[in-house]
Design a protein around this motif. Structure first.
Motif, PDB file in Angstrom:
ATOM      1  N   PHE A  31       2.041 -11.739 -31.313  1.00  0.00           N
ATOM      2  CA  PHE A  31       1.574 -12.508 -30.167  1.00  0.00           C
ATOM      3  C   PHE A  31       0.714 -13.682 -30.630  1.00  0.00           C
ATOM      4  CE2 PHE A  31      -1.760 -13.313 -26.998  1.00  0.00           C
ATOM      5  CZ  PHE A  31      -0.977 -13.735 -25.939  1.00  0.00           C
ATOM      6  N   GLU A  32      -0.248 -13.409 -31.495  1.00  0.00           N
ATOM      7  CA  GLU A  32      -1.140 -14.455 -31.994  1.00  0.00           C
ATOM      8  C   GLU A  32      -0.364 -15.554 -32.711  1.00  0.00           C
ATOM      9  OE1 GLU A  32      -4.465 -14.804 -31.476  1.00  0.00           O
ATOM     10  OE2 GLU A  32      -4.590 -12.931 -30.352  1.00  0.00           O
ATOM     11  N   GLU A  33       0.652 -15.162 -33.480  1.00  0.00           N
ATOM     12  CA  GLU A  33       1.461 -16.143 -34.203  1.00  0.00           C
ATOM     13  C   GLU A  33       2.316 -16.991 -33.259  1.00  0.00           C
ATOM     14  OE1 GLU A  33       3.697 -14.062 -37.169  1.00  0.00           O
ATOM     15  OE2 GLU A  33       1.954 -13.815 -38.480  1.00  0.00           O
ATOM     16  N   SER A  34       2.614 -16.462 -32.082  1.00  0.00           N
ATOM     17  CA  SER A  34       3.462 -17.188 -31.133  1.00  0.00           C
ATOM     18  C   SER A  34       2.684 -18.232 -30.327  1.00  0.00           C
ATOM     19  CB  SER A  34       4.129 -16.201 -30.164  1.00  0.00           C
ATOM     20  OG  SER A  34       3.245 -15.801 -29.132  1.00  0.00           O
ATOM     21  N   LEU A  35       1.370 -18.193 -30.386  1.00  0.00           N
ATOM     22  CA  LEU A  35       0.562 -19.093 -29.557  1.00  0.00           C
ATOM     23  C   LEU A  35       0.777 -20.558 -29.953  1.00  0.00           C
ATOM     24  CD1 LEU A  35      -2.859 -17.187 -29.473  1.00  0.00           C
ATOM     25  CD2 LEU A  35      -1.016 -17.130 -27.780  1.00  0.00           C
ATOM     26  N   PRO A  36       1.092 -21.425 -28.975  1.00  0.00           N
ATOM     27  CA  PRO A  36       1.307 -22.837 -29.277  1.00  0.00           C
ATOM     28  C   PRO A  36       0.011 -23.650 -29.340  1.00  0.00           C
ATOM     29  CG  PRO A  36       1.792 -22.421 -26.989  1.00  0.00           C
ATOM     30  CD  PRO A  36       1.472 -21.089 -27.615  1.00  0.00           C
ATOM     31  N   VAL A  95      -0.206 -18.198 -14.056  1.00  0.00           N
ATOM     32  CA  VAL A  95      -0.801 -18.362 -15.390  1.00  0.00           C
ATOM     33  C   VAL A  95      -2.016 -17.446 -15.501  1.00  0.00           C
ATOM     34  CG1 VAL A  95      -2.058 -19.961 -16.903  1.00  0.00           C
ATOM     35  CG2 VAL A  95       0.082 -20.690 -15.820  1.00  0.00           C
ATOM     36  N   LEU A  96      -2.834 -17.418 -14.451  1.00  0.00           N
ATOM     37  CA  LEU A  96      -4.006 -16.539 -14.478  1.00  0.00           C
ATOM     38  C   LEU A  96      -3.623 -15.072 -14.323  1.00  0.00           C
ATOM     39  CD1 LEU A  96      -6.835 -18.368 -12.517  1.00  0.00           C
ATOM     40  CD2 LEU A  96      -6.537 -18.125 -14.969  1.00  0.00           C
ATOM     41  N   TRP A  97      -2.768 -14.764 -13.363  1.00  0.00           N
ATOM     42  CA  TRP A  97      -2.446 -13.362 -13.084  1.00  0.00           C
ATOM     43  C   TRP A  97      -1.621 -12.713 -14.178  1.00  0.00           C
ATOM     44  CZ3 TRP A  97      -0.655 -14.448  -7.421  1.00  0.00           C
ATOM     45  CH2 TRP A  97      -1.772 -14.653  -6.620  1.00  0.00           C
ATOM     46  N   ASN A  98      -0.669 -13.440 -14.730  1.00  0.00           N
ATOM     47  CA  ASN A  98       0.260 -12.829 -15.687  1.00  0.00           C
ATOM     48  C   ASN A  98      -0.070 -13.115 -17.142  1.00  0.00           C
ATOM     49  OD1 ASN A  98       1.728 -11.914 -13.472  1.00  0.00           O
ATOM     50  ND2 ASN A  98       3.081 -13.674 -13.481  1.00  0.00           N
ATOM     51  N   VAL A  99      -0.536 -14.312 -17.417  1.00  0.00           N
ATOM     52  CA  VAL A  99      -0.702 -14.690 -18.823  1.00  0.00           C
ATOM     53  C   VAL A  99      -2.100 -14.362 -19.331  1.00  0.00           C
ATOM     54  CG1 VAL A  99      -0.530 -16.556 -20.494  1.00  0.00           C
ATOM     55  CG2 VAL A  99       0.997 -16.534 -18.530  1.00  0.00           C
ATOM     56  N   GLU A 100      -3.103 -14.586 -18.516  1.00  0.00           N
ATOM     57  CA  GLU A 100      -4.473 -14.344 -18.985  1.00  0.00           C
ATOM     58  C   GLU A 100      -4.658 -12.910 -19.445  1.00  0.00           C
ATOM     59  OE1 GLU A 100      -9.033 -15.385 -17.735  1.00  0.00           O
ATOM     60  OE2 GLU A 100      -7.672 -14.816 -16.121  1.00  0.00           O
ATOM     61  N   GLU A 101      -4.018 -11.954 -18.792  1.00  0.00           N
ATOM     62  CA  GLU A 101      -4.177 -10.553 -19.186  1.00  0.00           C
ATOM     63  C   GLU A 101      -3.633 -10.287 -20.588  1.00  0.00           C
ATOM     64  OE1 GLU A 101      -0.281  -8.344 -17.257  1.00  0.00           O
ATOM     65  OE2 GLU A 101      -2.125  -8.390 -16.121  1.00  0.00           O
ATOM     66  N   CYS A 102      -2.736 -11.114 -21.076  1.00  0.00           N
ATOM     67  CA  CYS A 102      -2.225 -10.958 -22.451  1.00  0.00           C
ATOM     68  C   CYS A 102      -3.327 -11.186 -23.488  1.00  0.00           C
ATOM     69  CB  CYS A 102      -1.092 -11.942 -22.713  1.00  0.00           C
ATOM     70  SG  CYS A 102       0.378 -11.725 -21.713  1.00  0.00           S
ATOM     71  N   PHE A 103      -4.385 -11.877 -23.078  1.00  0.00           N
ATOM     72  CA  PHE A 103      -5.449 -12.239 -24.007  1.00  0.00           C
ATOM     73  C   PHE A 103      -6.610 -11.236 -23.980  1.00  0.00           C
ATOM     74  CE2 PHE A 103      -3.016 -16.007 -23.681  1.00  0.00           C
ATOM     75  CZ  PHE A 103      -3.182 -16.658 -24.888  1.00  0.00           C
ATOM     76  N   GLU A 104      -6.497 -10.216 -23.177  1.00  0.00           N
ATOM     77  CA  GLU A 104      -7.583  -9.235 -23.075  1.00  0.00           C
ATOM     78  C   GLU A 104      -7.444  -8.139 -24.088  1.00  0.00           C
ATOM     79  OE1 GLU A 104      -7.403  -8.117 -18.970  1.00  0.00           O
ATOM     80  OE2 GLU A 104      -8.232 -10.019 -18.339  1.00  0.00           O
TER      81      GLU A 104
END
Length: 104
Positions: A31-36, A95-104
């Motif tokens: 996941f971290e490597e995929s971050l643009p 973006v907030l509901w679905n993506v932000e949780e990936c960063f928790e």
């Protein structure tokens, strides 16, 4: 004999626990490597977007996200937007509901 079986079960549980931990670490690495853009930039995006959505609401586009990325001077904005969509961020509120949780 029963003691031997209990120890074997405990060893198996520990092994499964360790495999799960290794798998989770590998998923996190991928996941971290995929971050643009950097994790810090994403956190800033989420914070700014949260404030904007409270004031303006979501119009079911990525207009606010794009504006924030412009303000942040992100040079690969289209790549970031595509990445957000791939992770469920099809509009500003998603973006907030679905993506932000990936960063928790």
């Amino acid at each position: 004999m029963e003691e031997h079986i209990d120890k074997k079960r405990m060893d198996e549980k520990q092994r499964k626990k360790e495999l799960k931990k290794q798998w989770q670490l590998e998923q996190q690495r991928k996941f971290e490597e995929s971050l643009p853009m950097s994790r810090e930039q994403f956190i800033h995006l989420f914070d700014e977007l949260d404030g904007c959505l409270e004031e303006q609401g979501c119009n079911h586009t990525n207009t606010l996200t794009e504006s924030i990325l412009d303000d942040m001077k992100v040079t690969n904005k289209e790549e970031v937007i595509e990445w957000l969509r791939e992770h469920g961020g099809y509009c500003d509120c998603e973006v907030l509901w679905n993506v932000e949780e990936c960063f928790e």
